[in-house]
Design an enzyme around this catalytic site. Structure first.
Site, PDB file in Angstrom:
ATOM      1  CD  GLU A   4      -4.999  10.343   5.371  1.00  0.00           C
ATOM      2  OE1 GLU A   4      -5.436  10.174   4.223  1.00  0.00           O
ATOM      3  OE2 GLU A   4      -5.037   9.438   6.226  1.00  0.00           O
ATOM      4  NE  ARG A  54      -4.313   4.451  -3.487  1.00  0.00           N
ATOM      5  CZ  ARG A  54      -4.170   4.058  -2.227  1.00  0.00           C
ATOM      6  NH1 ARG A  54      -4.337   4.914  -1.251  1.00  0.00           N
ATOM      7  NH2 ARG A  54      -3.861   2.807  -1.933  1.00  0.00           N
ATOM      8  CG  ASP A  57      -1.999   1.108   1.096  1.00  0.00           C
ATOM      9  OD1 ASP A  57      -2.187   1.651  -0.011  1.00  0.00           O
ATOM     10  OD2 ASP A  57      -2.606   1.450   2.138  1.00  0.00           O
ATOM     11  CG  ASP A  82      -2.173   6.600   7.284  1.00  0.00           C
ATOM     12  OD1 ASP A  82      -2.425   7.271   6.270  1.00  0.00           O
ATOM     13  OD2 ASP A  82      -2.386   5.378   7.373  1.00  0.00           O
TER      14      ASP A  82
HETATM   15  C1  GLC Z   1      -4.112   6.895   4.183  1.00  0.00           C
HETATM   16  C2  GLC Z   1      -3.052   6.985   3.106  1.00  0.00           C
HETATM   17  C3  GLC Z   1      -3.366   6.005   2.027  1.00  0.00           C
HETATM   18  C4  GLC Z   1      -3.384   4.614   2.622  1.00  0.00           C
HETATM   19  C5  GLC Z   1      -4.310   4.534   3.834  1.00  0.00           C
HETATM   20  C6  GLC Z   1      -4.063   3.307   4.624  1.00  0.00           C
HETATM   21  O1  GLC Z   1      -5.345   7.270   3.735  1.00  0.00           O
HETATM   22  O2  GLC Z   1      -2.986   8.281   2.605  1.00  0.00           O
HETATM   23  O3  GLC Z   1      -2.454   6.083   0.971  1.00  0.00           O
HETATM   24  O4  GLC Z   1      -3.801   3.704   1.644  1.00  0.00           O
HETATM   25  O5  GLC Z   1      -4.136   5.609   4.718  1.00  0.00           O
HETATM   26  O6  GLC Z   1      -2.875   3.419   5.356  1.00  0.00           O
END
Ligand code: GLC
Length: 658
Positions: A337, A526, A152, A295
């Site tokens: 985030e 992405r 990821d 995150d």
């Molecule tokens: C956040 C990150 C994304 C990731 C997700 C899981 O949203 O920006 O890229 O897939 O977390 O960690």
């Protein structure tokens, strides 16, 4: 560890007292002339009561809560003892100037180390590049050890203490943090706190049957509880895996996996998890990381019968981590985030929670206005929701490593006569090439056939029309795309907050479709906007005939301007209604300077009529810092297609400036 306090206080007894009677500690006799150890005690006195309160609230049902709380204080004390002198100096500087990140001098950049410079060692050579862009904040995408193959994009962390061996070492990272700091650039890293990879030591032990570590995650013997939870949960990556739970054959249990099956959600209802993650967090802080991007914060607390997003417990966990940082690594700053409903995004932003936050609504609505050429939804939403609490700041961006989701409030849309569901369908069609007349080249991300939800991938330049215009080899369309991109950038740099450049966008990077032939990336669109830095194009930065030159130098110029306009410091943003539905305007004000920023979202010339400008003094003139021209405040203001102006209001009357 030497536990003898330098100012006559025994930290161990102090902690007992703190837990028993937090209020009493606040009024107790804390050291007046702090040494570094006494400073720690002083910070404990200031933030400890809050931490105790949060911790004991979170873990009120746990008989062992106090034991873990003591463990947490030990972790903090030991971490403080290991903190280097230069970081302690930084701590004091940040405490003396807590709003340092609100300055107009702040400019951020974000990049993938492997795609930018192959590894950390080479990154040092590009510090001059960051200086050229005048960055003061550098976010490196996840660089810690991860499973091979799909990880990821690094968000499946196998160790928070080991840099991915392909990228470098912890020693290099620590050194980089120090060197960047010396150059006035703060290092920003992710703290992926919702989950670890299934290869993290804790997950390995859980898989091997250790009940202590199974307690670090949400694991279930059968589907009974997962099925009950599932009734209320969203699906985040529905095209790769349905539902929120994965079966682990080795452990013979189901495990909660909000994202991919190899990303195991941590169980924060277990105080051992809080303590273990606090330790990892302080480790990163002591390596010199100044800002942690928290995150996926929305998902960290789960309760049956709820969506398990944005729960009070999630806020309490972050607030408790924040208190830990204030005590043991005071200069560490959190950035939230939370890519959720705009009200929920705001709920994470507070000095005692996350003083910084991404601004996903602004990002989405700039793209919305670019598609419709109308600014009514953008204006309406910004007017209602842009304001942050004192001491906080947005991080504004146009593109990042993730997809674009249409995170606006449905009611806001209805209030300006827009049907929210139909509008999202239109925006998805517009940005994924299913709308005739669209300029955009985007790629669908995570279509959910049950809900119809869809998000969009693509680079700034491709989504804003450059890719299509170049393919058509049409100079007029190319010109429009360039102007559109510059206009959007001008908002990111002037609206208030830290502008964050997704590195690659500074020279107009287009979509990269090579991910389609990589089996570890093909199911995640992405990757279309995560591509290798094309260093050979750097030559074009000095060739005025090249597009790269226009993008790079245009951006540099705008950054230079921003840094010299005190009105652009964070705070003081008032929406300004021009009466023209294609224009977006706002007033910025600070230190006696006033700016009127106007952006034209259409490919036609537009006018802000003089009646709307009548609020300015009659004698005032506008000086446009972008076009370097003067405009009388008494006349109509005419803007070319996609033109943007940063107008300083200059009042030559003798009364002005008094
Ligand atoms: C956040 C990150 C994304 C990731 C997700 C899981 O949203 O920006 O890229 O897939 O977390 O960690």
């Amino acid at each position: 560890m030497n536990r003898t306090p330098s100012a006559g206080l025994d930290p161990a007894r102090f902690v007992d007292a703190l837990i028993e009677n937090p209020e009493g500690v606040l009024s107790s006799d804390l050291p007046a002339a702090p040494t570094d150890r006494a400073l720690f005690v002083q910070r404990l006195g200031r933030h400890g009561p809050r931490l105790v309160d949060l911790f004991l609230t979170l873990y009120k049902d746990r008989a062992d809560a106090r034991k873990w709380l003591k463990r947490l204080f030990t972790i903090m004390a030991e971490s403080w003892d290991r903190r280097t002198n230069d970081l302690r100096t930084l701590d004091r500087a940040r405490e003396a100037d807590p709003s340092w990140f609100q300055s107009e001098k702040m400019v951020g950049g974000v990049l993938y180390v492997d795609l930018f410079s192959d590894n950390l060692a080479n990154l040092f050579e590009h510090i001059a590049y960051f200086k050229e862009l005048e960055l003061t904040y550098l976010h490196l995408m996840p660089i810690f050890s991860v499973p091979h193959g799909d990880s990821d994009g690094g968000y499946a962390v196998s160790s928070y203490r080991a840099v991915n061996a392909d990228l470098g070492t912890m020693k290099e990272l620590t050194q980089l943090a120090r060197v960047l700091r010396g150059e006035g650039i703060s290092l920003v890293l992710d703290f992926v706190l919702n989950h670890t990879s299934n290869e993290h030591e804790w997950a390995r032990r859980a898989r091997a049957g250790d009940p202590v570590y199974q307690g670090f995650y949400h694991t279930f013997a059968d589907r009974a509880l997962p099925d009950q939870y599932e009734r209320h949960l969203r699906e985040i990556f529905p095209t790769v895996r349905r539902g929120n739970f994965s079966w682990d054959a080795e452990m013979q249990r189901w495990v909660w996996t909000t994202f991919n099956s190899f990303q195991w959600d941590l169980n924060y209802a277990n105080p051992a998890v809080f303590c273990a993650m606090a330790e990892e967090m302080l480790y990163l802080a002591n390596a010199g990381v100044e800002v942690l991007r928290l995150d996926a914060v929305a998902f960290i607390w789960k309760e049956m019968g709820t969506t398990c997003e944005n729960l009070v417990g999630a806020h309490d966990i972050i607030r408790a981590f924040n208190a830990v940082a204030r005590i043991a690594a005071p200069s560490l700053l959190f950035k939230s985030e939370a890519i959720v409903h705009p009200d929920q995004v705001l709920s994470y932003v507070a000095p005692e929670e996350c003083p910084l936050s991404y601004n996903p609504m602004l990002m989405a609505l700039i793209w919305e206005a670019a598609a419709t050429r109308e600014t009514r939804l953008l204006e309406h939403a910004v007017k209602k929701r842009a304001r942050l609490p004192e001491g906080c700041s947005w991080v504004n961006y146009l593109r990042c490593h993730d997809d674009i989701g249409w995170t606006f409030d449905d009611e806001d849309a209805r209030q300006v006569g827009i049907d929210p569901a139909a509008h999202r369908r239109f925006l998805n069609a517009f940005y994924t090439g299913n709308h005739s007349g669209s300029f955009a080249r985007g790629v669908p991300f995570q279509y959910n056939p049950d809900t119809g939800d869809l998000r969009v991938s693509g680079t700034l330049a491709s989504l804003a029309g450059l890719e299509q215009a170049l393919d058509a080899d049409d100079p007029v369309l190319i010109q429009m795309a360039v102007r559109r991109i510059m206009m959007m950038r001008s908002i990111m740099l002037s609206i208030g907050g830290i502008p964050l450049i997704y590195i690659g966008d500074e020279w107009g990077m287009l979509n990269d479709y090579t991910y389609l032939s990589d089996p570890t990336k093909v199911s995640d669109s992405r990757w279309v906007h995560r591509s290798r830095k094309k260093w050979h194009l750097q030559r074009s930065y000095s060739d005025p005939a090249a597009l790269e030159w226009r993008f790079f130098n245009g951006l540099k110029e705008m950054i230079g301007l921003r840094k010299n306009l005190p009105a652009l410091r964070n705070g003081g943003m008032e929406h300004f209604w021009t009466g023209n539905p294609h224009l977006f305007a706002y007033l910025r004000q600070a230190d006696g300077q006033q700016l009127l920023i106007v952006a034209n979202f259409s490919e036609h010339g537009q006018v802000a009529s003089r009646d709307r400008l009548s609020g300015f003094p009659k004698e005032a003139v506008f000086f446009d810092h972008i076009g370097k021209t003067y405009h009388p405040a008494t006349g109509d203001l005419a803007l070319d297609p996609y033109q943007y102006m940063w107008l300083e209001v200059k009042d030559p009357s003798p009364a002005a400036g008094r």
